[in-house]
Write a protein that holds these residues in place. Structure first.
Motif, mmCIF file in Angstrom:
data_model
loop_
_atom_site.group_PDB
_atom_site.id
_atom_site.type_symbol
_atom_site.label_atom_id
_atom_site.label_comp_id
_atom_site.label_asym_id
_atom_site.label_seq_id
_atom_site.Cartn_x
_atom_site.Cartn_y
_atom_site.Cartn_z
ATOM 1 N N UNK A 89 -12.391 3.829 1.001
ATOM 2 C CA UNK A 89 -12.252 5.585 0.709
ATOM 3 C C UNK A 89 -12.227 6.335 2.017
ATOM 4 N N UNK A 90 -13.147 5.759 3.057
ATOM 5 C CA UNK A 90 -13.094 6.681 4.592
ATOM 6 C C UNK A 90 -11.650 6.400 5.134
ATOM 7 N N UNK A 91 -11.227 5.141 5.140
ATOM 8 C CA UNK A 91 -9.711 4.922 5.740
ATOM 9 C C UNK A 91 -8.719 5.766 4.953
ATOM 10 N N UNK A 92 -8.886 5.912 3.724
ATOM 11 C CA UNK A 92 -7.808 6.755 2.649
ATOM 12 C C UNK A 92 -7.948 8.214 3.467
ATOM 13 N N UNK A 93 -9.486 8.726 3.687
ATOM 14 C CA UNK A 93 -9.618 9.746 4.239
ATOM 15 C C UNK A 93 -8.890 10.319 5.600
ATOM 16 N N UNK A 94 -8.903 9.031 6.356
ATOM 17 C CA UNK A 94 -8.217 9.091 7.767
ATOM 18 C C UNK A 94 -6.859 9.415 7.551
ATOM 19 N N UNK A 95 -6.355 8.427 6.650
ATOM 20 C CA UNK A 95 -4.851 8.715 6.521
ATOM 21 C C UNK A 95 -4.484 9.952 6.037
ATOM 22 N N UNK A 117 -22.628 11.038 18.487
ATOM 23 C CA UNK A 117 -23.480 10.329 17.213
ATOM 24 C C UNK A 117 -24.967 10.545 17.690
ATOM 25 N N UNK A 118 -25.844 10.588 16.688
ATOM 26 C CA UNK A 118 -27.211 10.909 16.928
ATOM 27 C C UNK A 118 -27.677 9.471 17.137
ATOM 28 N N UNK A 119 -29.050 9.257 17.424
ATOM 29 C CA UNK A 119 -29.667 7.893 17.912
ATOM 30 C C UNK A 119 -29.817 7.243 16.447
ATOM 31 N N UNK A 120 -29.360 5.950 16.424
ATOM 32 C CA UNK A 120 -29.822 5.141 15.271
ATOM 33 C C UNK A 120 -28.604 5.437 14.258
ATOM 34 N N UNK A 121 -27.639 6.045 14.784
ATOM 35 C CA UNK A 121 -26.178 6.119 13.856
ATOM 36 C C UNK A 121 -25.703 4.602 13.358
ATOM 37 N N UNK A 122 -25.393 4.701 12.148
ATOM 38 C CA UNK A 122 -24.710 3.560 11.679
ATOM 39 C C UNK A 122 -23.350 3.977 10.701
ATOM 40 N N UNK A 123 -22.362 3.193 10.642
ATOM 41 C CA UNK A 123 -21.279 3.487 9.996
ATOM 42 C C UNK A 123 -21.646 4.048 8.659
ATOM 43 N N UNK A 124 -20.960 5.006 7.976
ATOM 44 C CA UNK A 124 -21.204 5.415 6.611
ATOM 45 C C UNK A 124 -21.337 4.217 5.591
ATOM 46 N N UNK A 209 -1.617 -10.420 4.039
ATOM 47 C CA UNK A 209 -2.061 -10.212 2.803
ATOM 48 C C UNK A 209 -1.612 -8.740 2.193
ATOM 49 N N UNK A 210 -2.216 -7.822 3.030
ATOM 50 C CA UNK A 210 -1.806 -6.426 2.634
ATOM 51 C C UNK A 210 -0.549 -6.140 3.421
ATOM 52 N N UNK A 211 0.694 -5.928 2.906
ATOM 53 C CA UNK A 211 1.841 -5.709 3.332
ATOM 54 C C UNK A 211 1.711 -4.846 4.621
ATOM 55 N N UNK A 212 2.486 -4.798 5.884
ATOM 56 C CA UNK A 212 2.396 -3.753 6.753
ATOM 57 C C UNK A 212 3.138 -2.780 6.171
ATOM 58 N N UNK A 213 3.854 -2.643 5.243
ATOM 59 C CA UNK A 213 4.390 -1.495 4.804
ATOM 60 C C UNK A 213 3.578 -0.767 3.888
ATOM 61 N N UNK A 214 2.625 -1.375 3.398
ATOM 62 C CA UNK A 214 1.519 -0.713 2.757
ATOM 63 C C UNK A 214 0.232 -0.466 3.471
ATOM 64 N N UNK A 215 0.461 -0.514 4.945
ATOM 65 C CA UNK A 215 -0.746 -0.208 5.925
ATOM 66 C C UNK A 215 -1.513 -1.375 6.379
#
Length: 422
Positions: A89-95, A117-124, A209-215
């Motif tokens: 979902x985050x990657x979709x938002x980026x697009x 990024x604050x100290x101790x930050x982790x990816x969502x 696996x995921x076509x390049x045309x599909x990202x």
């Protein structure tokens, strides 16, 4: 499964049987304060005898096992399924945002150097799983008096999992080190075998696996070995095996959970410094000695350290986390039935939160089945899915919509689906 009890001051008491809870409610000596799990609060002063209670937790990246044990009695046990869609979902938002910035719009100053990024930050995606693990541990610890907490954590050497003979400077090399390029690494990983027909000795290709045309990307985890005979245009089209792989996001050998479990272990030490820590190598023989089959909640029972079981809860609770509301302002493909262009749509009108007293994720009974409302359509219909994610349909009908008059509301839910199975 026992019923959790609180005194008049809201403090936890020893859980009671379901029969006793029904009598207390019938005599107006208690009131319901929670359904997930079922919890009552006494309305009169009473003695507060307490026994030793242990909460066992089998932490994980996809599932959490929890068990509440007192002496040789299993008071409650269950399994929690976590969300796995946060990263996508985050990657979709980026697009969406990237495509928006490239359209003909007013100039906006770049914002890639003014955020720290604050100290101790982790990816969502990781932070969401950490928060869910800790939230449910705290939840069950607050439901019993003076609990003794025992947690199973994992410690993994990902590089050694990939190559058991690794040592020294080899830890500084990536997976593709020593190969001419990523293509030959993929061939070696798949043992020069076509993953469709499982044959060797053919001319091989690296298929996305995921076509390049599909990202799809050129990363090794998106590449798989396919021979010339199977790498055809027919298999790429809808209905073909390669198309099916893309839609199902076929997985190759990956080690995503191992780094997460290492992160979770460190954070667990900080969050619960007084908890007893155990590892899977200790849990497995204990579970076998107790004669329990392999499940996450049975692992949690073994983690508590119980030596024998005289009373085992027959009911098992299952909790599933899901995404309740879509709040994005922009979409790649606007939905049908819009009365206004996507550019002028308001956030709160893109999804229907409620309809005629029904809400998203309400638990309902419909045609002899139990399910949850996943969406609304029209003025009197909804989509209802069961515990396996399958749509509940009206008899002798091909469409998925169910008229709400055919459904009976069981209870209202938030972002968690909770049910108890016998």
């Amino acid at each position: 499964m026992r019923v959790f009890v609180k005194n008049m001051r809201g403090q936890a008491l020893m859980p009671c049987s379901q029969r006793k809870a029904r009598l207390l409610l019938k005599q107006k000596k208690a009131k319901i304060v929670g359904y997930k799990p079922f919890t009552i609060q006494l309305t009169y002063a009473t003695g507060e005898a307490k026994q030793e209670v242990t909460v066992g937790v089998d932490e994980g990246a996809r599932h959490i096992g929890i068990a509440v044990v007192s002496k040789d009695k299993v008071l409650a046990k269950g399994e929690i399924e976590l969300r796995q869609d946060v990263h996508s979902l985050l990657m979709t938002r980026v697009q969406y945002r990237r495509s928006r910035r490239f359209r003909k719009t007013r100039y906006r100053k770049a914002r890639f150097l003014n955020r720290r990024k604050p100290e101790g930050w982790l990816p969502p995606s990781i932070q969401a799983k950490l928060d869910a693990n800790f939230a449910w541990v705290d939840k069950f610890c607050n439901l019993v008096p003076n609990p003794k907490l025992r947690i199973e954590v994992g410690k993994f050497d990902t590089a050694k999992m990939i190559n058991p003979e690794i040592q020294g400077v080899d830890y500084q090399h990536g997976q593709t080190y020593g190969y001419y390029d990523v293509r030959y690494y993929v061939f070696a990983r798949d043992e020069y075998t076509c993953q469709v027909c499982k044959k060797k000795g053919k001319i091989l290709h690296t298929h996305h696996i995921v076509y390049r045309s599909e990202g799809g990307t050129d990363r090794a985890d998106n590449l798989i070995t396919v021979c010339t005979d199977c790498h055809t245009s027919e298999n790429h089209k809808q209905g073909g095996i390669l198309w099916k792989w893309m839609k199902e996001h076929k997985k190759v050998k990956q080690y995503k959970e191992s780094p997460f479990m290492n992160t979770l272990r460190i954070r667990t030490f900080r969050k619960y410094p007084d908890a007893e820590i155990t590892y899977g190598s200790e849990t497995s023989p204990k579970r076998k000695d107790l004669g329990l089959e392999k499940t996450h909640y049975n692992d949690a029972v073994a983690i508590t350290g119980v030596e024998s079981i005289n009373e085992n809860a027959e009911d098992v609770f299952y909790i599933k986390q899901f995404r309740k509301k879509k709040r994005s302002l922009h979409e790649a493909t606007p939905r049908k039935g819009r009365k206004a262009p996507n550019a002028t749509q308001k956030r709160n009108s893109k999804n229907t939160k409620k309809l005629r007293g029904w809400h998203l994720n309400d638990e309902v009974a419909c045609f002899g089945k139990r399910g949850w409302i996943s969406g609304f359509t029209g003025t009197s219909s909804a989509y209802i899915v069961d515990g396996d994610g399958q749509y509940i349909q009206m008899p002798n009908k091909n469409y998925k919509q169910v008229t709400l008059s055919n459904a009976t509301k069981i209870c209202h839910n938030n972002t968690w689906q909770y049910f108890v199975a016998s």
